[in-house]
Design a protein around this motif. Structure first.
Motif, PDB file in Angstrom:
ATOM      1  N   THR A 293       0.834  -1.200   0.000  1.00  0.00           N
ATOM      2  CA  THR A 293       0.000   0.000   0.000  1.00  0.00           C
ATOM      3  C   THR A 293       0.870   1.251   0.000  1.00  0.00           C
ATOM      4  O   THR A 293       1.837   1.349   0.748  1.00  0.00           O
ATOM      5  CB  THR A 293      -0.926   0.021   1.229  1.00  0.00           C
ATOM      6  OG1 THR A 293      -1.739  -1.165   1.222  1.00  0.00           O
ATOM      7  CG2 THR A 293      -1.839   1.233   1.208  1.00  0.00           C
ATOM      8  N   VAL A 294       0.510   2.204  -0.866  1.00  0.00           N
ATOM      9  CA  VAL A 294       1.232   3.472  -0.968  1.00  0.00           C
ATOM     10  C   VAL A 294       0.420   4.570  -0.280  1.00  0.00           C
ATOM     11  O   VAL A 294      -0.763   4.752  -0.582  1.00  0.00           O
ATOM     12  CB  VAL A 294       1.472   3.848  -2.440  1.00  0.00           C
ATOM     13  CG1 VAL A 294       2.209   5.176  -2.540  1.00  0.00           C
ATOM     14  CG2 VAL A 294       2.249   2.756  -3.141  1.00  0.00           C
ATOM     15  N   ASP A 295       1.064   5.279   0.651  1.00  0.00           N
ATOM     16  CA  ASP A 295       0.444   6.402   1.362  1.00  0.00           C
ATOM     17  C   ASP A 295      -0.891   6.038   2.016  1.00  0.00           C
ATOM     18  O   ASP A 295      -1.778   6.882   2.167  1.00  0.00           O
ATOM     19  CB  ASP A 295       0.228   7.585   0.405  1.00  0.00           C
ATOM     20  CG  ASP A 295       1.529   8.296   0.068  1.00  0.00           C
ATOM     21  OD1 ASP A 295       2.511   8.130   0.821  1.00  0.00           O
ATOM     22  OD2 ASP A 295       1.569   9.007  -0.942  1.00  0.00           O
ATOM     23  N   GLY A 296      -1.045   4.758   2.364  1.00  0.00           N
ATOM     24  CA  GLY A 296      -2.263   4.332   3.039  1.00  0.00           C
ATOM     25  C   GLY A 296      -3.491   4.338   2.177  1.00  0.00           C
ATOM     26  O   GLY A 296      -4.618   4.233   2.673  1.00  0.00           O
ATOM     27  N   THR A 297      -3.324   4.450   0.858  1.00  0.00           N
ATOM     28  CA  THR A 297      -4.485   4.568  -0.031  1.00  0.00           C
ATOM     29  C   THR A 297      -4.497   3.524  -1.131  1.00  0.00           C
ATOM     30  O   THR A 297      -5.409   2.701  -1.213  1.00  0.00           O
ATOM     31  CB  THR A 297      -4.530   5.973  -0.657  1.00  0.00           C
ATOM     32  OG1 THR A 297      -3.260   6.260  -1.258  1.00  0.00           O
ATOM     33  CG2 THR A 297      -4.822   7.035   0.395  1.00  0.00           C
ATOM     34  N   HIS A 298      -3.489   3.532  -1.989  1.00  0.00           N
ATOM     35  CA  HIS A 298      -3.481   2.662  -3.165  1.00  0.00           C
ATOM     36  C   HIS A 298      -2.776   1.356  -2.855  1.00  0.00           C
ATOM     37  O   HIS A 298      -1.634   1.351  -2.390  1.00  0.00           O
ATOM     38  CB  HIS A 298      -2.777   3.378  -4.323  1.00  0.00           C
ATOM     39  CG  HIS A 298      -2.625   2.534  -5.542  1.00  0.00           C
ATOM     40  ND1 HIS A 298      -3.656   1.786  -6.068  1.00  0.00           N
ATOM     41  CD2 HIS A 298      -1.555   2.313  -6.353  1.00  0.00           C
ATOM     42  CE1 HIS A 298      -3.236   1.157  -7.153  1.00  0.00           C
ATOM     43  NE2 HIS A 298      -1.960   1.452  -7.342  1.00  0.00           N
ATOM     44  N   THR A 299      -3.471   0.230  -3.107  1.00  0.00           N
ATOM     45  CA  THR A 299      -2.944  -1.094  -2.765  1.00  0.00           C
ATOM     46  C   THR A 299      -2.766  -1.958  -4.000  1.00  0.00           C
ATOM     47  O   THR A 299      -3.631  -1.996  -4.880  1.00  0.00           O
ATOM     48  CB  THR A 299      -3.888  -1.808  -1.775  1.00  0.00           C
ATOM     49  OG1 THR A 299      -3.958  -1.045  -0.562  1.00  0.00           O
ATOM     50  CG2 THR A 299      -3.372  -3.203  -1.435  1.00  0.00           C
ATOM     51  N   VAL A 300      -1.635  -2.653  -4.050  1.00  0.00           N
ATOM     52  CA  VAL A 300      -1.338  -3.604  -5.116  1.00  0.00           C
ATOM     53  C   VAL A 300      -0.986  -4.934  -4.478  1.00  0.00           C
ATOM     54  O   VAL A 300      -0.215  -4.978  -3.513  1.00  0.00           O
ATOM     55  CB  VAL A 300      -0.164  -3.119  -5.995  1.00  0.00           C
ATOM     56  CG1 VAL A 300       0.206  -4.174  -7.027  1.00  0.00           C
ATOM     57  CG2 VAL A 300      -0.519  -1.816  -6.677  1.00  0.00           C
ATOM     58  N   SER A 301      -1.547  -6.020  -5.005  1.00  0.00           N
ATOM     59  CA  SER A 301      -1.262  -7.351  -4.464  1.00  0.00           C
ATOM     60  C   SER A 301      -0.175  -8.037  -5.273  1.00  0.00           C
ATOM     61  O   SER A 301      -0.128  -7.910  -6.506  1.00  0.00           O
ATOM     62  CB  SER A 301      -2.523  -8.220  -4.467  1.00  0.00           C
ATOM     63  OG  SER A 301      -3.509  -7.684  -3.612  1.00  0.00           O
ATOM     64  N   THR A 302       0.688  -8.766  -4.596  1.00  0.00           N
ATOM     65  CA  THR A 302       1.734  -9.522  -5.280  1.00  0.00           C
ATOM     66  C   THR A 302       1.143 -10.806  -5.855  1.00  0.00           C
ATOM     67  O   THR A 302      -0.025 -11.134  -5.634  1.00  0.00           O
ATOM     68  CB  THR A 302       2.857  -9.900  -4.302  1.00  0.00           C
ATOM     69  OG1 THR A 302       2.346 -10.849  -3.353  1.00  0.00           O
ATOM     70  CG2 THR A 302       3.396  -8.688  -3.578  1.00  0.00           C
ATOM     71  N   ASP A 303       1.976 -11.529  -6.589  1.00  0.00           N
ATOM     72  CA  ASP A 303       1.586 -12.864  -7.023  1.00  0.00           C
ATOM     73  C   ASP A 303       1.446 -13.754  -5.796  1.00  0.00           C
ATOM     74  O   ASP A 303       2.010 -13.478  -4.724  1.00  0.00           O
ATOM     75  CB  ASP A 303       2.649 -13.451  -7.954  1.00  0.00           C
ATOM     76  CG  ASP A 303       2.752 -12.706  -9.274  1.00  0.00           C
ATOM     77  OD1 ASP A 303       1.785 -11.971  -9.603  1.00  0.00           O
ATOM     78  OD2 ASP A 303       3.775 -12.840  -9.968  1.00  0.00           O
ATOM     79  N   ILE A 304       0.712 -14.842  -5.955  1.00  0.00           N
ATOM     80  CA  ILE A 304       0.529 -15.796  -4.847  1.00  0.00           C
ATOM     81  C   ILE A 304       1.636 -16.830  -4.897  1.00  0.00           C
ATOM     82  O   ILE A 304       1.860 -17.486  -5.927  1.00  0.00           O
ATOM     83  CB  ILE A 304      -0.840 -16.459  -4.925  1.00  0.00           C
ATOM     84  CG1 ILE A 304      -1.938 -15.385  -4.740  1.00  0.00           C
ATOM     85  CG2 ILE A 304      -0.991 -17.559  -3.876  1.00  0.00           C
ATOM     86  CD1 ILE A 304      -3.341 -15.913  -4.915  1.00  0.00           C
ATOM     87  N   ALA A 305       2.340 -16.947  -3.798  1.00  0.00           N
ATOM     88  CA  ALA A 305       3.439 -17.906  -3.694  1.00  0.00           C
ATOM     89  C   ALA A 305       2.931 -19.212  -3.082  1.00  0.00           C
ATOM     90  O   ALA A 305       2.159 -19.197  -2.126  1.00  0.00           O
ATOM     91  CB  ALA A 305       4.574 -17.330  -2.849  1.00  0.00           C
ATOM     92  N   THR A 306       3.396 -20.324  -3.633  1.00  0.00           N
ATOM     93  CA  THR A 306       3.047 -21.641  -3.107  1.00  0.00           C
ATOM     94  C   THR A 306       4.183 -22.144  -2.233  1.00  0.00           C
ATOM     95  O   THR A 306       5.345 -22.173  -2.662  1.00  0.00           O
ATOM     96  CB  THR A 306       2.787 -22.627  -4.241  1.00  0.00           C
ATOM     97  OG1 THR A 306       1.743 -22.158  -5.088  1.00  0.00           O
ATOM     98  CG2 THR A 306       2.424 -24.012  -3.689  1.00  0.00           C
ATOM     99  N   VAL A 307       3.834 -22.543  -1.018  1.00  0.00           N
ATOM    100  CA  VAL A 307       4.819 -23.124  -0.097  1.00  0.00           C
ATOM    101  C   VAL A 307       4.445 -24.572   0.134  1.00  0.00           C
ATOM    102  O   VAL A 307       3.362 -24.882   0.627  1.00  0.00           O
ATOM    103  CB  VAL A 307       4.848 -22.360   1.237  1.00  0.00           C
ATOM    104  CG1 VAL A 307       5.802 -23.032   2.217  1.00  0.00           C
ATOM    105  CG2 VAL A 307       5.263 -20.909   1.016  1.00  0.00           C
ATOM    106  N   ILE A 308       5.344 -25.476  -0.247  1.00  0.00           N
ATOM    107  CA  ILE A 308       5.125 -26.915  -0.077  1.00  0.00           C
ATOM    108  C   ILE A 308       5.918 -27.386   1.143  1.00  0.00           C
ATOM    109  O   ILE A 308       7.141 -27.205   1.189  1.00  0.00           O
ATOM    110  CB  ILE A 308       5.548 -27.714  -1.314  1.00  0.00           C
ATOM    111  CG1 ILE A 308       4.713 -27.243  -2.530  1.00  0.00           C
ATOM    112  CG2 ILE A 308       5.371 -29.203  -1.087  1.00  0.00           C
ATOM    113  CD1 ILE A 308       5.133 -27.893  -3.835  1.00  0.00           C
ATOM    114  N   VAL A 309       5.225 -27.936   2.103  1.00  0.00           N
ATOM    115  CA  VAL A 309       5.878 -28.454   3.309  1.00  0.00           C
ATOM    116  C   VAL A 309       5.963 -29.971   3.173  1.00  0.00           C
ATOM    117  O   VAL A 309       4.942 -30.663   3.026  1.00  0.00           O
ATOM    118  CB  VAL A 309       5.107 -28.071   4.583  1.00  0.00           C
ATOM    119  CG1 VAL A 309       5.825 -28.588   5.822  1.00  0.00           C
ATOM    120  CG2 VAL A 309       4.943 -26.552   4.668  1.00  0.00           C
ATOM    121  N   GLU A 310       7.183 -30.516   3.208  1.00  0.00           N
ATOM    122  CA  GLU A 310       7.374 -31.964   3.042  1.00  0.00           C
ATOM    123  C   GLU A 310       7.733 -32.630   4.366  1.00  0.00           C
ATOM    124  O   GLU A 310       8.292 -32.003   5.261  1.00  0.00           O
ATOM    125  CB  GLU A 310       8.481 -32.216   2.009  1.00  0.00           C
ATOM    126  CG  GLU A 310       8.128 -31.704   0.626  1.00  0.00           C
ATOM    127  CD  GLU A 310       9.243 -31.971  -0.370  1.00  0.00           C
ATOM    128  OE1 GLU A 310      10.420 -32.142   0.075  1.00  0.00           O
ATOM    129  OE2 GLU A 310       8.966 -32.031  -1.584  1.00  0.00           O
TER     130      GLU A 310
END
Length: 390
Positions: free
Chosen positions: A373-390
């Motif tokens: 979020t920039v200046d508490g107003t405009h928000t951008v979401s990142t790509d979704i990361a996959t975490v595999i727990v083995e």
């Protein structure tokens, strides 16, 4: 019984146009396109008239000639969009075909066509303001001050007798409506949109038109499945211009309707919907389009997929984001149920550019992303990361 004996394609097209006219936030711009002339399926001509100013009267020579320049500028509509919809024969009996088809088609225009058209129009107008440098720095804590600044900038170009409109996104609208400065200044006025008369809130005679944030970005990707904000898109918080500055040219092609007997692919009624549209601002009006746009944020580095070992997790997810000015950047990490982001839940105390994975994660797949979020107003979401727990 043929569906065309119940309701013709022309009637459906006309009804869908009326839905568009009543529900679209930007449909009134189509009123400005009445003088346009189609010269091809996707090309229109919009006249732009320019005059020379007055000169001193010459008592000997009389009047000085002044030219009237009419520039017939050709514009090509870039948005050629379509969709084929099918309603299975078993979902309705013949006497209910017209009613159910009308409801489905009307809902499609309301939920899919109108949002896309509004988003495109707003992005193009915001892009014009950005390209011209017609921008002001706003503040959600002082929304009326920002609004007044924008209106003054437009009026300095368009004059004080032009009817102005102000589009506001969700955050700016909430700030305006809750501002103590405006308690006695907000009025309800008539606003004509095609053949529809609407009631809108206005401030000092300027119509305030709220638009959901999803449709108030500077850039979109229009795909085969609809539209979504472009990665480098900024938020348009406010956009002010004369009501007559933009021309929305919309040409809905006559719907094609096929009965189950005519439909070679399915035992279903088939409706083919197609629309050409675009919005144009004449060169003489481009300086009167002003906006408050968020500082752009660029995701330089996305969180990466990880494979970790259960019980001894030490890995971290990270994101790198930048802006082109001194705006502040904040972070919030989320965990979700699928790669699509469904069931996203905020992770407590995960408000840095790095997120240390919990060592308590058990064997399986987990999904995370970060909202920047920039200046508490405009928000951008990142790509979704996959975490595999083995």
């Amino acid at each position: 019984m043929s569906i065309n004996s119940i309701a013709s394609a022309e009637i459906y097209s006309a009804e869908l146009d009326r839905v568009f006219e009543a529900k679209s936030a930007t449909a009134f711009f189509a009123d400005n396109a009445l003088r346009t002339r189609f010269v091809g399926a996707k090309t229109v001509i919009i006249p732009d008239v320019e005059f020379e100013g007055l000169t001193n009267y010459d008592r000997a020579g009389g009047f000085s000639n002044g030219a009237v320049t009419v520039s017939n500028t050709s514009y090509t509509m870039s948005m050629d969009r379509a969709r084929s919809l099918q309603i299975d024969r078993e979902d309705m009996d013949e006497t209910g075909i017209a009613s159910l088809a009308g409801k489905i088609l009307g809902e499609y225009v309301r939920t899919k066509v109108i949002p896309e058209c509004d988003a495109y129009v707003m992005s193009k107008l915001g892009g014009i303001a950005k390209a011209k440098g017609n921008l002001v720095k706003g503040n959600l804590d002082k929304p009326f001050e920002t609004f007044t600044n924008l209106v003054n900038q437009v009026q300095s170009v368009a004059g004080y007798d032009s009817e102005l409109v102000c589009f506001v996104d969700s955050a700016a609208y909430a700030a305006l409506m809750s501002s103590d400065e405006l308690t006695r200044m907000i009025t309800v006025s008539d606003f004509k949109q095609g053949e529809v008369n609407l009631k809108v809130k206005s401030i000092n005679g300027v119509a305030i038109i709220p638009v959901v944030s999803e449709r108030m970005k500077t850039a979109y990707n229009f795909t085969n499945g609809g539209f979504k904000p472009a990665d480098n898109a900024s938020e348009i918080f406010m956009l002010v211009l004369p009501k007559t500055a933009a021309h929305l040219v919309k040409k809905t092609e006559k719907m094609r309707i096929f009965t189950p007997e005519q439909n070679a692919n399915a035992d279903a009624y088939k409706f083919d919907y197609r629309i050409y549209y675009d919005v144009f601002v004449k060169a003489s009006a481009s300086d009167s389009v002003w906006a408050w746009i968020s500082s752009p944020v660029t995701i330089v580095s996305q969180p990466e997929d990880l494979v970790v070992e259960e019980g001894i997790i030490t890995e971290k997810l990270s994101v790198v984001a930048t802006t082109d000015d001194d705006s502040s950047i904040t972070y919030q990490w989320y965990k979700c149920d699928t790669k699509t982001g469904k069931g996203a839940a905020k992770i407590e105390n995960a408000q840095n550019s790095e997120y240390a994975l919990s060592n308590s994660l058990e064997e399986g797949e987990f999904y995370f992303f970060c909202k920047v979020t920039v200046d508490g107003t405009h928000t951008v979401s990142t790509d979704i990361a996959t975490v595999i727990v083995e």
